[in-house]
Design an enzyme around this catalytic site. Structure first.
Site, PDB file in Angstrom:
ATOM      1  N   ILE A 129       0.841  -1.202   0.000  1.00 25.87           N
ATOM      2  CA  ILE A 129       0.000   0.000   0.000  1.00 25.87           C
ATOM      3  C   ILE A 129       0.879   1.256   0.000  1.00 25.87           C
ATOM      4  O   ILE A 129       0.390   2.349  -0.207  1.00 25.87           O
ATOM      5  CB  ILE A 129      -0.959   0.048   1.212  1.00 25.87           C
ATOM      6  CG1 ILE A 129      -0.186   0.139   2.531  1.00 25.87           C
ATOM      7  CG2 ILE A 129      -1.925  -1.119   1.206  1.00 25.87           C
ATOM      8  CD1 ILE A 129      -1.036   0.633   3.698  1.00 25.87           C
ATOM      9  N   ASP A 130       2.194   1.084   0.258  1.00 25.33           N
ATOM     10  CA  ASP A 130       3.084   2.253   0.333  1.00 25.33           C
ATOM     11  C   ASP A 130       3.485   2.760  -1.061  1.00 25.33           C
ATOM     12  O   ASP A 130       3.956   3.887  -1.186  1.00 25.33           O
ATOM     13  CB  ASP A 130       4.362   1.899   1.111  1.00 25.33           C
ATOM     14  CG  ASP A 130       4.066   1.365   2.503  1.00 25.33           C
ATOM     15  OD1 ASP A 130       2.969   1.635   3.015  1.00 25.33           O
ATOM     16  OD2 ASP A 130       4.931   0.674   3.061  1.00 25.33           O
ATOM     17  N   MET A 172      -0.428   5.532   6.848  1.00 28.89           N
ATOM     18  CA  MET A 172       0.761   4.683   6.758  1.00 28.89           C
ATOM     19  C   MET A 172       1.606   5.153   5.573  1.00 28.89           C
ATOM     20  O   MET A 172       1.359   6.226   5.025  1.00 28.89           O
ATOM     21  CB  MET A 172       0.346   3.226   6.579  1.00 28.89           C
ATOM     22  CG  MET A 172      -0.172   2.586   7.850  1.00 28.89           C
ATOM     23  SD  MET A 172      -0.492   0.822   7.556  1.00 28.89           S
ATOM     24  CE  MET A 172      -0.691   0.245   9.238  1.00 28.89           C
ATOM     25  N   ARG A 174       5.249   4.343   5.516  1.00 28.21           N
ATOM     26  CA  ARG A 174       6.672   4.291   5.899  1.00 28.21           C
ATOM     27  C   ARG A 174       7.421   5.537   5.425  1.00 28.21           C
ATOM     28  O   ARG A 174       6.954   6.631   5.676  1.00 28.21           O
ATOM     29  CB  ARG A 174       7.325   3.008   5.377  1.00 28.21           C
ATOM     30  CG  ARG A 174       6.797   1.769   6.090  1.00 28.21           C
ATOM     31  CD  ARG A 174       7.718   0.604   5.931  1.00 28.21           C
ATOM     32  NE  ARG A 174       8.003   0.350   4.538  1.00 28.21           N
ATOM     33  CZ  ARG A 174       8.962  -0.442   4.112  1.00 28.21           C
ATOM     34  NH1 ARG A 174       9.754  -1.022   4.977  1.00 28.21           N
ATOM     35  NH2 ARG A 174       9.137  -0.657   2.840  1.00 28.21           N
TER      36      ARG A 174
HETATM   37  O1  F6P Z   1       4.530  -1.551   4.430  1.00 31.00           O
HETATM   38  C1  F6P Z   1       3.169  -1.576   4.692  1.00 31.00           C
HETATM   39  C2  F6P Z   1       2.855  -0.998   6.045  1.00 31.00           C
HETATM   40  O2  F6P Z   1       1.462  -0.978   6.213  1.00 31.00           O
HETATM   41  C3  F6P Z   1       3.454   0.391   6.295  1.00 31.00           C
HETATM   42  O3  F6P Z   1       2.722   1.422   5.672  1.00 31.00           O
HETATM   43  C4  F6P Z   1       3.454   0.447   7.793  1.00 31.00           C
HETATM   44  O4  F6P Z   1       4.441   1.304   8.284  1.00 31.00           O
HETATM   45  C5  F6P Z   1       3.767  -0.963   8.183  1.00 31.00           C
HETATM   46  O5  F6P Z   1       3.397  -1.792   7.073  1.00 31.00           O
HETATM   47  C6  F6P Z   1       3.021  -1.406   9.423  1.00 31.00           C
HETATM   48  O6  F6P Z   1       3.424  -2.700   9.735  1.00 31.00           O
HETATM   49  P1  F6P Z   1       2.786  -3.526  10.943  1.00 31.00           P
HETATM   50  O7  F6P Z   1       1.534  -4.160  10.431  1.00 31.00           O
HETATM   51  O8  F6P Z   1       3.815  -4.531  11.260  1.00 31.00           O
HETATM   52  O9  F6P Z   1       2.522  -2.565  12.048  1.00 31.00           O
END
Ligand code: F6P
Length: 351
Positions: A129-130, A172, A174
C-alpha cells in the site's frame, strides 16, 4: 516444474488475486505443480516446511477477498543466521522447488535476492500500500488504500466543520509519502505532510490560524514518516532481526501537541492504522494484481528467474530483483503532483 508461491511482508488488498492468477496460469500450462508456502519465508524456515498443494478449486472464488489465504509475516528473516539459512536451503532441496514466486514489498525482494546463495530462485511480484517499490510506478494495494484514506478524510471533514476543529489524519506509507499525497489530494486536505519534505511548524500554524478566521476548520493529512525540521523520526517500536526493524507511527499525536498551544480551535488526531491495509481490493487493484500474477507465471515458464514483475510507463514488464532489493521509491521533489497541489493552495509545511 514445482513452483512455490508465498506472500511476505505486510498484507494488502489484491494478494489473493495474484495467488489466483499465478496458480491458474501455471496449472493451465499443464506442466506445473503449485505449492502454497505458509506465512511468507517463515514457512520455509521450520524443520518441517509449511506448504500445501494449491489446486484450481482452492484458488477459485478468492479474487475479491482482502488479505492472503497463505498467511504472511513481516518479521521472518531467513537470512538472520547461518543455521536458519541452511535450513531454508535443505527445505528447498527436499521440496524440489524449481522456483518460488515471492509476492511482497522491498523487504521480501531483498530476502529473495539474498536467498539465491542457498540455491533458491525467485520471481518477484511487487505489493504494498506504500507504493514505494523501485522501478514500479504502481503496486497493487495502493489504489485500495488511497480509496480508504480518501473516504476517511471526507468523513473527518464533516465532523471537523461541525466542531470547528483542526483534524490531523495520520496515514501509513513508511518513508514514502505516496499514500498521504494522493489521498490528501483526493480527500481535499488543506495541509499534506510527507516524509520527503521536513515541515516547519510555523508555516502550519500560519495556515491553521488563517483558516480559523475564514473556514473555521482545517484538515491535515500526515504520512507516518513525516518529521518536523530539526526533530527526529517518530518510531513506534523496533523489532530485532526483522527485515523491517523500525515500525513508525504516532507523528500525528506529536504534531497535535506542538500545534495546540498556538491555536484557539481544538486539535484532534486520528491514526487510521491497519484499516488502510484491510478490505476488498478495488477493481483497479484486482485487474493489476491479476496482470501481475499472470506475468509472474510467464516469467517462470520463460525461465526469467531472478526477475520481478513491474509496471513502467503503463506497461507490464520486469526488472532484475537485484536492482530493486534494498531500494525505495519515494516522492520526487519535482513531482508534477506536488507542483499542481501547491498551485491550488495545498500547504506542504515548507518554511
Ligand atoms: O509496508 C506496509 C505498512 O502498512 C506500512 O505502511 C506500515 O508502516 C507498516 O506496514 C506497518 O506494519 P505492521 O503491520 O507490522 O505494524
Amino acid at each position: 516444474m514445482r513452483v512455490g508461491v508465498l506472500t511476505g511482508g505486510g498484507d494488502c488488498p489484491g494478494l489473493n488475486a495474484v495467488i489466483r492468477a499465478v496458480t491458474k496460469s501455471l496449472i493451465n500450462h499443464g506442466q506445473c505443480e503449485v505449492l502454497g508456502i505458509a506465512d511468507g519465508f517463515e514457512g520455509l524456515m521450520d524443520a518441517s516446511p509449511r506448504v500445501r498443494a494449491l489446486s484450481w478449486d482452492e484458488v477459485s472464488g478468492i479474487l475479491h477477498i482482502g488479505g492472503t489465504i497463505l498467511g504472511t509475516s513481516n518479521s521472518a528473516n531467513p537470512l538472520r543466521d547461518a543455521a536458519t539459512l541452511a535450513q531454508v536451503g535443505r527445505n528447498v532441496k527436499a521440496l524440489a522447488l524449481d522456483v518460488v514466486v515471492a509476492i511482497g514489498g522491498d523487504g521480501t525482494m531483498s530476502l529473495a535476492h539474498g536467498l539465491t546463495q542457498v540455491g533458491l530462485q525467485c520471481v518477484g511480484v511487487p505489493k504494498t500500500i506504500d507504493n514505494d517499490i523501485a522501478n514500479c510506478e504502481r503496486s497493487f494495494g495502493f489504489d485500495t488504500a488511497v480509496a480508504t484514506v480518501t473516504e476517511s478524510l471526507r468523513r473527518i471533514e464533516s465532523t471537523a466543520m461541525s466542531h470547528h476543529r483542526v483534524m490531523i489524519v495520520e496515514t501509513m506509507g513508511r518513508h514514502a509519502g505516496w499514500l498521504a499525497l494522493e489521498s490528501g489530494i483526493a480527500g481535499a486536505a488543506d495541509i499534506i505532510l510527507l516524509p520527503e519534505i521536513d515541515y516547519d511548524l510555523q508555516s502550519i500554524i500560519k495556515v491553521c490560524q488563517e483558516r480559523e478566521r475564514r473556514q473555521r476548520y482545517t484538515i491535515i493529512c500526515i504520512g507516518e514518516g513525516a518529521k518536523e525540521s530539526g526533530q527526529s523520526l517518530t518510531v513506534r517500536e523496533r523489532i530485532a532481526h526483522s527485515p523491517d526493524p523500525v515500525r513508525l507511527g504516532g507523528v500525528g499525536h506529536v504534531l497535535r501537541e506542538r500545534l495546540q498551544p498556538h491555536l484557539q480551535s481544538e486539535v484532534r488526531t486520528t491514526v487510521l492504522g491497519h484499516v488502510q491495509r484491510g478490505g476488498d481490493p478495488t477493481p483497479f487493484d484486482r485487474v493489476l494484481a491479476t496482470q501481475f500474477g499472470h506475468h509472474a507465471a510467464q516469467l517462470v515458464l520463460g525461465g526469467q528467474l531472478g526477475h520481478m514483475v513491474t509496471l513502467q510507463n503503463g506497461r507490464i514488464g520486469s526488472v532484475a530483483i537485484a536492482d530493486v532489493a534494498n531500494t525505495q521509491r519515494t516522492v520526487p521533489l519535482d513531482s508534477p503532483l506536488l507542483t499542481m497541489a501547491r498551485d491550488i493552495g495545498i500547504c506542504f509545511g515548507e518554511a
